[in-house]
Design a protein around this motif. Structure first.
Motif, short mmCIF file in Angstrom:
data_model
loop_
_atom_site.label_atom_id
_atom_site.label_comp_id
_atom_site.label_asym_id
_atom_site.label_seq_id
_atom_site.Cartn_x
_atom_site.Cartn_y
_atom_site.Cartn_z
N ALA A 152 0.55 -1.22 -0.03
CA ALA A 152 -0.29 0.00 0.03
C ALA A 152 0.82 1.48 0.01
O ALA A 152 0.54 2.05 -0.26
CB ALA A 152 -0.94 -0.12 1.57
N ASN A 153 1.80 1.87 0.63
CA ASN A 153 3.17 2.50 0.38
C ASN A 153 4.45 1.87 0.38
O ASN A 153 4.79 1.15 1.53
CB ASN A 153 2.30 3.45 2.52
CG ASN A 153 3.49 4.42 2.42
OD1 ASN A 153 3.53 4.77 1.71
ND2 ASN A 153 3.49 5.10 3.51
N LEU A 154 5.22 1.74 -0.90
CA LEU A 154 6.06 1.11 -0.86
C LEU A 154 7.03 2.21 -0.79
O LEU A 154 8.15 1.85 -0.39
CB LEU A 154 6.05 1.21 -2.61
CG LEU A 154 7.12 0.64 -3.61
CD1 LEU A 154 7.11 -0.75 -2.93
CD2 LEU A 154 6.26 0.39 -5.01
N GLN A 155 6.90 3.85 -0.97
CA GLN A 155 7.67 4.81 -0.63
C GLN A 155 8.11 4.56 1.03
O GLN A 155 9.59 4.65 1.58
CB GLN A 155 6.93 6.23 -0.72
CG GLN A 155 6.80 6.67 -2.06
CD GLN A 155 8.15 6.17 -3.09
OE1 GLN A 155 8.92 6.34 -2.97
NE2 GLN A 155 7.39 5.57 -4.47
N SER A 156 7.94 4.04 2.02
CA SER A 156 7.87 4.15 2.72
C SER A 156 8.59 2.46 3.73
O SER A 156 9.28 2.77 4.54
CB SER A 156 7.02 3.95 4.18
OG SER A 156 6.22 2.82 4.16
N VAL A 157 9.78 1.34 2.60
CA VAL A 157 9.81 1.17 2.65
C VAL A 157 11.55 1.07 2.20
O VAL A 157 12.24 1.69 1.68
CB VAL A 157 9.40 -0.95 2.37
CG1 VAL A 157 10.63 -1.55 2.33
CG2 VAL A 157 7.53 -0.97 2.51
N ASP A 158 12.52 0.92 3.53
CA ASP A 158 13.81 0.80 2.46
C ASP A 158 14.26 -0.17 2.66
O ASP A 158 14.24 -1.75 2.86
CB ASP A 158 14.48 1.13 4.70
CG ASP A 158 15.52 1.30 4.83
OD1 ASP A 158 16.21 1.42 3.39
OD2 ASP A 158 16.25 1.14 5.91
N VAL A 159 14.48 -0.15 0.89
CA VAL A 159 14.86 -1.01 0.00
C VAL A 159 16.24 -1.38 0.30
O VAL A 159 15.92 -3.25 0.47
CB VAL A 159 14.94 -0.94 -1.50
CG1 VAL A 159 15.83 -1.76 -2.15
CG2 VAL A 159 13.42 0.21 -1.57
N GLU A 160 17.37 -0.66 0.60
CA GLU A 160 18.57 -1.16 1.60
C GLU A 160 18.04 -2.37 2.72
O GLU A 160 18.88 -3.21 2.66
CB GLU A 160 19.12 -0.09 1.85
CG GLU A 160 20.85 -0.56 2.30
CD GLU A 160 21.73 0.75 2.67
OE1 GLU A 160 22.38 -0.10 2.98
OE2 GLU A 160 21.10 1.90 2.64
N ALA A 161 17.29 -1.89 3.51
CA ALA A 161 17.16 -3.25 4.35
C ALA A 161 16.38 -4.75 4.59
O ALA A 161 17.07 -5.46 4.46
CB ALA A 161 16.42 -2.18 6.02
N VAL A 162 16.06 -4.02 3.06
CA VAL A 162 15.02 -5.29 2.68
C VAL A 162 16.28 -6.08 2.14
O VAL A 162 16.66 -7.31 2.41
CB VAL A 162 13.98 -5.31 1.94
CG1 VAL A 162 13.85 -6.00 0.70
CG2 VAL A 162 13.16 -4.21 2.67
N VAL A 163 16.90 -5.63 1.33
CA VAL A 163 18.51 -6.38 0.80
C VAL A 163 19.47 -7.38 1.41
O VAL A 163 20.06 -8.10 1.31
CB VAL A 163 18.80 -5.21 -0.72
CG1 VAL A 163 19.82 -6.28 -1.18
CG2 VAL A 163 18.10 -4.94 -1.40
N VAL A 164 19.41 -6.75 2.58
CA VAL A 164 20.95 -6.46 3.74
C VAL A 164 19.81 -7.57 3.97
O VAL A 164 20.41 -8.86 4.42
CB VAL A 164 21.54 -5.54 4.20
CG1 VAL A 164 21.99 -6.19 5.74
CG2 VAL A 164 21.82 -4.19 3.29
N THR A 165 19.40 -7.73 4.68
CA THR A 165 18.03 -8.96 5.76
C THR A 165 17.99 -9.97 5.03
O THR A 165 18.27 -10.91 5.31
CB THR A 165 16.46 -8.23 6.13
OG1 THR A 165 17.08 -6.84 7.39
CG2 THR A 165 15.86 -9.39 7.30
N LEU A 166 17.22 -10.05 3.44
CA LEU A 166 17.56 -11.29 2.43
C LEU A 166 18.84 -12.07 2.87
O LEU A 166 18.64 -13.46 3.43
CB LEU A 166 16.88 -10.85 1.01
CG LEU A 166 17.10 -11.91 0.28
CD1 LEU A 166 15.95 -13.38 0.91
CD2 LEU A 166 16.16 -11.47 -0.78
#
Length: 996
Positions: free
Chosen positions: A805-819
């Motif tokens: 719903a709110n794509l802009q609020s997600v920290d892309v770098e955090a998702v990539v690093v966590t994965l």
């Protein structure tokens, strides 16, 4: 490029060139090829693989016209195959060590029975009833080889073996494995029944003094040509490999020693027989020459057997004791010659010939005798302690506790002896600068530790002190000793070890505080605190700044009115927590149990706190064992206590979130999903984010796989994780009045910070839980990257929402690093999970790391196909994975590999293959890969393109590849499929060597 040039390029470059493997039927068609193949530098298949193939083909059952399974036919083909298996074993000179390592018991049993048959051993007659001296040499030798193998197999089968757990790709082989296991057990049962006969046959061989002869390739050829004369020629000593009597007797003594040693477990008197046989084997081994022969004794194992037999029988060998340091020390211990023992330890401080662990074990052995009442050993133990301390110092190690205790109350003689040992340990010939500095540091330590100033001055006035210490160091030490002499009463009794502190000990506060810091015994901690509170009223829980208790408990503990009880509770808990952090669970349990007994008398709240901490300790202890490979389920009592904690409803009780976190991890790791889903109180779920996370994860795993409408829990877990990986926005007004939008790295609205969430995930071990979390982050990763062509794949990915719903609020770098961290952690637990490997490969692929991606794609194929010896399942190497592997090879400029991989697709991609083959700047082995192409259309195109370019050598390689009979389009479909599978296997194995 010629074939030879291609080989040279493959060897000199970084790309492997795998030659085609010979097939068993080629040797059947042309027997002369066998010897030529075996004499090659690295024959492929290896000799033991050939034996397996020959015997496997010779023992295949046949099917008659009525479709009935018949035993293998006794025809010329099968007899030739068995003979070739014997010839390969003859090439290995019947080395049982090599044969046992490469062949299973059923195959080796079949091989040696064929040897008995070929050597004319009378069938149906017990070997023990035959007179070896009257038999032809090769017949007698065949019997000896068989009976040696029989007793060696009995011995080897008695060794414990770790059972390997079958993976998913092995399930279809379980019936075959079970059949082979049953066959092996049947053979072992027969061998054990005949063990006495085998021993008698071998002992009879020791009475024969003439040389023996064993079959070679030539004598076996004679057998095949004219069976009636072959053994006769061998009997007249004109053929076969000669085995001297000494060589044979040495091996037989070794093997008989092994079987007697194994029988000694049930009858200790047999160890004498084993020792005698090992003694004779050692004597023969010393006088034998080094020429190759049938006698291949494992000298290291023989030495181990010999040492064990001497210990078990109590025998001594004075001559041997003079040659080895271990023998000398053992001799001194047996003869109670402790003066010589101490002298040997002092000499060893210079030579370093004895391991430090061995020296300390001798000291501990004598200390044990001292504790049992042998008071005469007290001075010996002190001297050995000093010798070992000097050795520790010279090696830069930590000085032992026993040496520190010795320095608390040393005698003048002890210090005098210490100085003598130091002087002799750094004599003039061995005074390297490193040793001098280490010895100087040791002497300074001794001076600082001595409470008796007169003894300290005794050290400081010694010649070694003057020589080794620098002027500045001597000045500082002397000043310290002068200050000590002004304040310390020299007639006062030195402080004893804290294990012996009496209730009325007259010692100063600093000494007691030091013992308080060192002690881990609850009773002595209490005793020391009583002494301290008798001397001064102050908070002794502050003595060590590293003593810490959780913030949640500080107020409750410091609220205890009695100062002594407060200090004791605080220190016991702090020390217990420290012991848990270093995984010393035994001391932690003692400290916590003592604390629990103490607080039970006056505080129900603190009693429950200690019960919770004891629970946390036991959960961590069990999880630590599981991490080291102990996968036994936790005891029901522990599971019940964890449930009790999660159901707790006590008000005003300080609860650490960590306890809840570890309990949730424990329940998830042991698949208690049903409990987490249904029985955890909602109040605890709301107050502890870890419990809420655990409940959502458990519910999601419980519903897998499930219908679409049952994925409400998965959506809740998705929303929680998205919030954790989101960033909060805030506005800031600049100096010119404009409002700018700033992003904060972590949102405060998530139930946990991302770092703590990552720590939580890295405590999980259950594969389904990790797979679920990986699939969640893969879906989130694909959404935030928004690259439909380069998406990462994972299992169960469809259960998660397909949009945010709110794509802009997600920290892309955090998702990539966590994965990335999560997948790396999962693979560290199980590097053979093919789905996780494919996900890891996809991550490298979408980040343009193509060589690493190929590594993991190939590793995924390897683990599910036994290194490509079986076809890779199509759900692992589907078209999407294959196309990604093709793209990786293309971008690495390995264009020939691209062409070969294009054949693997469900529909061959000729367009990509042809385009790749047009590339002239290829970084792989090019025409050396042509043998892996089975698609005739691609080979025809190769022939055309090389002809067009005028590349005659490469064109000939392509023509040779296309001319192979197994690729003829007129062949039956199964022949074509077999040819394709063979080339697939070889190609993937070659790629694995390249990218691993």
């Amino acid at each position: 490029m010629s074939a030879e040039a291609a080989d040279r390029e493959a060897v000199s470059g970084s790309r492997p060139c795998t030659p085609p493997q010979a097939s068993w039927f080629e040797f059947l068609l042309d027997p002369s090829l066998l010897e030529q193949h075996l004499q090659g530098p690295h024959p492929d298949p290896s000799p033991v693989q050939l034996i397996v193939q020959f015997l496997e083909q010779a023992s295949k059952p046949s099917v008659n016209e009525q479709n009935q399974v018949q035993p293998p036919a006794d025809n010329r083909r099968n007899r030739t195959l068995k003979l070739m298996a014997l010839k390969v074993a003859a090439h290995l000179t019947w080395d049982l060590k090599v044969l046992e390592k490469g062949l299973t018991i059923p195959v080796l049993n079949m091989l040696l029975n064929e040897l008995l048959c070929a050597s004319r051993v009378p069938p149906g007659v017990k070997h023990v009833d035959l007179d070896l001296s009257t038999l032809p040499p090769t017949t007698a030798m065949a019997m000896l080889i068989y009976n040696r193998w029989a007793i060696r197999t009995i011995v080897l089968s008695s060794f414990p073996e770790k059972q390997t757990k079958p993976g998913p790709h092995q399930l279809n082989m379980m019936s075959l494995v079970q059949q082979e296991k049953e066959l092996t057990e049947n053979i072992l049962s027969v061998l054990r029944e005949q063990a006495t006969d085998s021993i008698m046959v071998l002992e009879g061989a020791l009475n024969i003094k003439k040389d023996f002869y064993v079959h070679t390739l030539r004598t076996l050829d004679l057998l095949a040509a004219d069976p009636s004369t072959a053994n006769g020629e061998t009997e007249s000593s004109t053929a076969g490999l000669r085995i001297s009597a000494d060589h044979l007797h040495c091996q037989v003594h070794y093997d008989l020693g092994g079987i007697y040693f194994q029988q000694g477990c049930s009858d200790p008197s047999v160890y004498e027989k084993a020792r005698e046989h090992f003694r004779k084997a050692r004597e023969l081994l010393t006088k034998l020459d080094s020429s190759p022969s049938l006698c291949c004794v494992d000298e290291q194992r023989l030495a181990g057997y010999w040492s064990a037999c001497k210990t078990l029988t109590g025998a001594s060998d004075p001559s041997e004791s003079q040659h080895t340091p271990y023998g000398q020390i053992s001799c001194f211990m047996r003869n109670h010659d402790y003066g010589a023992l101490i002298e040997a330890f002092i000499r060893d401080n210079v030579t370093f010939s004895l391991p430090n662990s061995f020296r300390h074990s001798i000291e501990l052995e004598l200390l044990h005798k001292l504790q049992q009442g042998d008071r005469a050993l007290e001075e010996v133990c002190h001297k050995l302690c000093v010798c070992n301390a000097v050795r520790d110092a010279l090696e830069g190690g930590v000085l032992s506790v026993s040496f520190h205790q010795l320095l608390l109350k040393p005698s003048k003689n002890t210090i005098s002896f210490l100085l003598e040992v130091c002087t002799r340990s750094v004599d003039k010939e061995h005074r390297s600068e490193t040793n001098k500095r280490k010895m100087a540091l040791f002497i300074k330590t001794v001076c600082n530790r001595l409470e008796d100033v007169s003894l300290a001055f005794m050290v400081s006035s010694h010649k070694l002190f003057m020589e080794l210490l620098q002027d500045e160091e001597k000045k500082i030490l002397m000043e310290q000793m002068r200050k000590s002499s002004a304040t310390v009463n020299l007639s006062a009794k030195p402080l004893p070890s804290f294990y012996d502190i009496p209730a009325s000990a007259s010692v100063n506060i600093s000494q007691l505080e030091q013992q308080l810091i060192l002690s881990l015994d609850p009773r002595h901690i209490q005793q020391i605190l009583i002494e301290l509170h008798g001397m001064a009223e102050r908070p002794f829980w502050r003595v060590n700044s590293k003593w810490e208790v959780p913030v949640d408990y500080v107020n409750v503990i410091l609220a205890i009115k009695d100062n002594l009880t407060r200090d004791l509770v605080y220190i016991l808990m702090a020390k217990g927590l420290h012991c848990i952090s270093i995984k010393d669970f035994a001391h932690a349990r003692q400290l916590f149990t003592a604390c629990l007994e103490l607080v039970t008398e006056f505080s129900p709240k603190l009693r429950q706190v200690m019960l919770n901490e004891l629970l946390l300790m036991e959960v961590r202890g069990h999880e630590a064992g599981a991490a080291e490979g102990n996968m036994e389920r936790p005891p029901p009592d522990l599971v019940s206590r964890v449930r009790g904690y999660l159901e707790m409803r006590i008000h005003d009780l300080p609860l650490r979130q960590l306890v809840g976190e570890e309990c949730v991890v424990f329940m998830l790791n042991w698949r208690e999903n049903e409990y987490l889903t249904l029985q955890v109180p909602q109040s605890l779920v709301n107050n502890n984010p870890y419990i809420k996370l655990g409940q959502l994860i458990a519910s999601t795993c419980k519903e897998l796989p499930g219908p679409k409408e049952s994925r409400r829990t998965a959506k809740e877990l998705w929303e929680v994780v998205v919030q954790i990986c989101s960033v909060s926005s805030q506005h800031k007004r600049s100096s010119d009045g404009r409002v700018s939008l700033l992003k904060q790295r972590e949102s405060s609205m998530g139930i946990l910070p991302r770092s703590k969430f990552m720590t939580f995930m890295k405590k999980l071990r259950e594969p389904l839980v990790l797979t679920t979390l990986i699939s969640l982050f893969v879906r989130l990763h694909n959404i935030v990257r928004d690259d439909i062509v380069n998406e990462v794949t994972a299992e169960h990915i469809s259960i998660w929402p397909s949009a945010l719903a709110n794509l802009q609020s997600v920290d892309v770098e955090a998702v990539v690093v966590t994965l990335k961290e999560l997948v790396n952690y999962a693979l560290s637990l199980n590097p053979n999970n093919q789905l996780w490997l494919c996900t890891q490969a996809d991550i490298y692929f979408v980040t343009n790391q193509y060589s690493a991606a190929m590594h993991y794609y190939l590793q995924a194929g390897t683990v599910c196909s036994d290194y490509f010896t079986k076809p890779v399942p199509p759900d692992v190497y589907n078209d999407q994975v294959l196309k990604r592997m093709i793209k990786c090879c293309s971008l690495l400029n390995c264009h020939t590999q691209v062409a070969v991989l294009c054949q693997f697709l469900r529909e061959v991609d000729y367009m990509t293959a042809f385009k790749a083959l047009q590339e002239q700047n290829s970084h792989d082995s090019m025409d050396s890969f042509y043998d892996y192409i089975w698609d005739v259309t691609i080979l025809e195109y190769l022939t055309y393109i090389h002809h067009k370019r005028g590349e005659g050598d490469k064109r000939q390689v392509a023509i040779k590849a296309i001319g192979q009979t197994e690729l003829n389009s007129s062949n039956p479909e199964e022949v074509l499929q077999l040819a394709a599978q063979k080339r697939k296997k070889k190609f993937l194995q070659a790629l694995a060597k390249l990218y691993f």
